[in-house]
Design a protein around this motif. Structure first.
Motif, PDB file in Angstrom:
ATOM      1  N   MET A   1       0.869  -1.203   0.014  1.00 35.95           N
ATOM      2  CA  MET A   1      -0.108  -0.061   0.171  1.00 35.95           C
ATOM      3  C   MET A   1       0.806   1.308   0.106  1.00 35.95           C
ATOM      4  SD  MET A   1      -2.975   1.104   2.606  1.00 35.95           S
ATOM      5  CE  MET A   1      -3.949  -0.195   2.671  1.00 35.95           C
ATOM      6  N   ASN A   2       0.626   2.071  -0.854  1.00 31.29           N
ATOM      7  CA  ASN A   2       1.675   3.163  -0.992  1.00 31.29           C
ATOM      8  C   ASN A   2       1.010   4.369  -0.139  1.00 31.29           C
ATOM      9  OD1 ASN A   2      -0.747   4.211  -2.693  1.00 31.29           O
ATOM     10  ND2 ASN A   2       0.348   4.741  -4.306  1.00 31.29           N
ATOM     11  N   LEU A   3       1.733   5.403   0.093  1.00 31.42           N
ATOM     12  CA  LEU A   3       1.675   6.548   0.833  1.00 31.42           C
ATOM     13  C   LEU A   3       0.391   7.370   0.572  1.00 31.42           C
ATOM     14  CD1 LEU A   3       2.606   7.866   3.627  1.00 31.42           C
ATOM     15  CD2 LEU A   3       3.947   9.272   2.251  1.00 31.42           C
ATOM     16  N   GLY A   4       0.289   7.360  -0.682  1.00 32.41           N
ATOM     17  CA  GLY A   4      -0.888   8.359  -1.134  1.00 32.41           C
ATOM     18  C   GLY A   4      -2.211   7.868  -1.009  1.00 32.41           C
ATOM     19  N   HIS A   5      -2.286   6.622  -1.132  1.00 29.93           N
ATOM     20  CA  HIS A   5      -3.300   5.427  -1.126  1.00 29.93           C
ATOM     21  C   HIS A   5      -3.893   5.761   0.485  1.00 29.93           C
ATOM     22  CE1 HIS A   5      -6.760   2.838  -1.827  1.00 29.93           C
ATOM     23  NE2 HIS A   5      -6.023   2.159  -1.002  1.00 29.93           N
ATOM     24  N   LEU A   6      -2.870   5.342   1.208  1.00 26.27           N
ATOM     25  CA  LEU A   6      -3.000   5.483   2.976  1.00 26.27           C
ATOM     26  C   LEU A   6      -3.592   6.769   3.249  1.00 26.27           C
ATOM     27  CD1 LEU A   6      -2.722   3.725   5.199  1.00 26.27           C
ATOM     28  CD2 LEU A   6      -0.511   4.765   5.745  1.00 26.27           C
ATOM     29  N   LEU A   7      -2.863   7.939   2.673  1.00 24.47           N
ATOM     30  CA  LEU A   7      -3.320   9.251   3.295  1.00 24.47           C
ATOM     31  C   LEU A   7      -4.750   9.448   2.547  1.00 24.47           C
ATOM     32  CD1 LEU A   7      -1.827  11.456   4.449  1.00 24.47           C
ATOM     33  CD2 LEU A   7      -1.140  12.512   2.145  1.00 24.47           C
ATOM     34  N   GLY A   8      -5.118   9.045   1.321  1.00 24.27           N
ATOM     35  CA  GLY A   8      -6.394   9.268   0.684  1.00 24.27           C
ATOM     36  C   GLY A   8      -7.283   8.546   1.569  1.00 24.27           C
ATOM     37  N   SER A   9      -7.370   7.332   1.957  1.00 20.61           N
ATOM     38  CA  SER A   9      -8.098   6.730   2.717  1.00 20.61           C
ATOM     39  C   SER A   9      -8.302   7.221   4.224  1.00 20.61           C
ATOM     40  CB  SER A   9      -7.849   5.222   2.569  1.00 20.61           C
ATOM     41  OG  SER A   9      -6.695   5.015   3.432  1.00 20.61           O
ATOM     42  N   SER A  10      -7.240   7.829   4.805  1.00 22.79           N
ATOM     43  CA  SER A  10      -7.370   8.144   5.901  1.00 22.79           C
ATOM     44  C   SER A  10      -8.231   9.677   5.884  1.00 22.79           C
ATOM     45  CB  SER A  10      -6.060   8.427   6.735  1.00 22.79           C
ATOM     46  OG  SER A  10      -5.373   9.343   6.249  1.00 22.79           O
ATOM     47  N   CYS A  11      -7.942  10.288   5.046  1.00 25.91           N
ATOM     48  CA  CYS A  11      -8.570  11.668   4.779  1.00 25.91           C
ATOM     49  C   CYS A  11     -10.210  11.154   4.456  1.00 25.91           C
ATOM     50  CB  CYS A  11      -8.063  12.481   3.523  1.00 25.91           C
ATOM     51  SG  CYS A  11      -6.703  13.176   4.112  1.00 25.91           S
ATOM     52  N   ALA A  12     -10.474  10.114   3.545  1.00 28.79           N
ATOM     53  CA  ALA A  12     -11.926   9.855   3.447  1.00 28.79           C
ATOM     54  C   ALA A  12     -12.414   9.085   4.933  1.00 28.79           C
ATOM     55  CB  ALA A  12     -11.969   8.726   2.440  1.00 28.79           C
ATOM     56  N   THR A  13     -11.832   8.518   5.666  1.00 25.34           N
ATOM     57  CA  THR A  13     -12.293   8.233   6.958  1.00 25.34           C
ATOM     58  C   THR A  13     -12.487   9.307   7.873  1.00 25.34           C
ATOM     59  OG1 THR A  13     -11.092   6.243   6.690  1.00 25.34           O
ATOM     60  CG2 THR A  13     -12.007   6.461   8.856  1.00 25.34           C
ATOM     61  N   LEU A  14     -11.608  10.168   7.670  1.00 29.11           N
ATOM     62  CA  LEU A  14     -11.777  11.494   8.598  1.00 29.11           C
ATOM     63  C   LEU A  14     -12.899  12.208   8.210  1.00 29.11           C
ATOM     64  CD1 LEU A  14     -10.667  13.263  11.124  1.00 29.11           C
ATOM     65  CD2 LEU A  14      -9.426  14.262   9.330  1.00 29.11           C
ATOM     66  N   GLY A  15     -13.182  12.456   6.818  1.00 26.41           N
ATOM     67  CA  GLY A  15     -14.086  13.209   6.275  1.00 26.41           C
ATOM     68  C   GLY A  15     -15.468  12.465   6.777  1.00 26.41           C
ATOM     69  N   PHE A  16     -15.659  11.224   6.557  1.00 24.59           N
ATOM     70  CA  PHE A  16     -16.847  10.449   6.738  1.00 24.59           C
ATOM     71  C   PHE A  16     -17.169  10.467   8.305  1.00 24.59           C
ATOM     72  CE2 PHE A  16     -19.187   6.621   7.817  1.00 24.59           C
ATOM     73  CZ  PHE A  16     -20.176   6.848   6.890  1.00 24.59           C
ATOM     74  N   VAL A  17     -16.127  10.416   9.134  1.00 21.85           N
ATOM     75  CA  VAL A  17     -16.446  10.670  10.778  1.00 21.85           C
ATOM     76  C   VAL A  17     -16.890  12.015  11.017  1.00 21.85           C
ATOM     77  CG1 VAL A  17     -15.403  10.676  12.956  1.00 21.85           C
ATOM     78  CG2 VAL A  17     -14.867   8.854  11.324  1.00 21.85           C
ATOM     79  N   LEU A  18     -16.565  13.052  10.269  1.00 22.91           N
ATOM     80  CA  LEU A  18     -16.745  14.326  10.549  1.00 22.91           C
ATOM     81  C   LEU A  18     -18.293  14.593   9.886  1.00 22.91           C
ATOM     82  CD1 LEU A  18     -13.719  16.538   9.871  1.00 22.91           C
ATOM     83  CD2 LEU A  18     -14.769  16.186  12.088  1.00 22.91           C
ATOM     84  N   PHE A  19     -18.470  14.214   8.821  1.00 21.73           N
ATOM     85  CA  PHE A  19     -19.750  14.126   8.192  1.00 21.73           C
ATOM     86  C   PHE A  19     -20.744  13.439   8.954  1.00 21.73           C
ATOM     87  CE2 PHE A  19     -22.990  11.921   5.549  1.00 21.73           C
ATOM     88  CZ  PHE A  19     -23.638  13.045   5.017  1.00 21.73           C
ATOM     89  N   THR A  20     -20.590  12.366   9.532  1.00 14.46           N
ATOM     90  CA  THR A  20     -21.441  11.565  10.456  1.00 14.46           C
ATOM     91  C   THR A  20     -21.630  12.286  11.657  1.00 14.46           C
ATOM     92  OG1 THR A  20     -20.514   9.574   9.655  1.00 14.46           O
ATOM     93  CG2 THR A  20     -21.778   9.379  11.630  1.00 14.46           C
ATOM     94  N   ARG A  21     -20.848  12.771  12.276  1.00 11.25           N
ATOM     95  CA  ARG A  21     -21.052  13.654  13.238  1.00 11.25           C
ATOM     96  C   ARG A  21     -21.819  14.930  13.058  1.00 11.25           C
ATOM     97  NH1 ARG A  21     -15.692  15.724  15.710  1.00 11.25           N
ATOM     98  NH2 ARG A  21     -15.569  13.485  15.894  1.00 11.25           N
ATOM     99  N   GLU A  22     -21.408  15.544  11.921  1.00  9.33           N
ATOM    100  CA  GLU A  22     -22.538  16.855  11.532  1.00  9.33           C
ATOM    101  C   GLU A  22     -23.733  16.490  11.379  1.00  9.33           C
ATOM    102  OE1 GLU A  22     -21.712  20.166  11.356  1.00  9.33           O
ATOM    103  OE2 GLU A  22     -19.911  19.325  12.549  1.00  9.33           O
TER     104      GLU A  22
END
Length: 55
Positions: A1-22
């Motif tokens: 797994m490359n760094l870009g993919h890892l970063l992208g998925s963690s950003c997506a996860t964070l975005g989803f968590v924030l969205f869910t909370r909102e």
């Protein structure tokens, strides 16, 4: 797994968590508003009915 993919998925996860909370906050606010609006409508209709009867 490359760094870009890892970063992208963690950003997506964070975005989803924030969205869910909102979204949860929004839903709670909306339910509160709906309940308040329901009470207001009931009161308003009752007063309208009283005015209609006594006018």
């Amino acid at each position: 797994m490359n760094l870009g993919h890892l970063l992208g998925s963690s950003c997506a996860t964070l975005g989803f968590v924030l969205f869910t909370r909102e979204f949860r906050t929004f839903t709670r606010e909306f339910c509160c508003f709906t309940r308040e609006f329901g009470s207001f409508t009931r009161e308003f209709l009752r007063h309208s009915w009283v005015c209609a009867v006594y006018s």
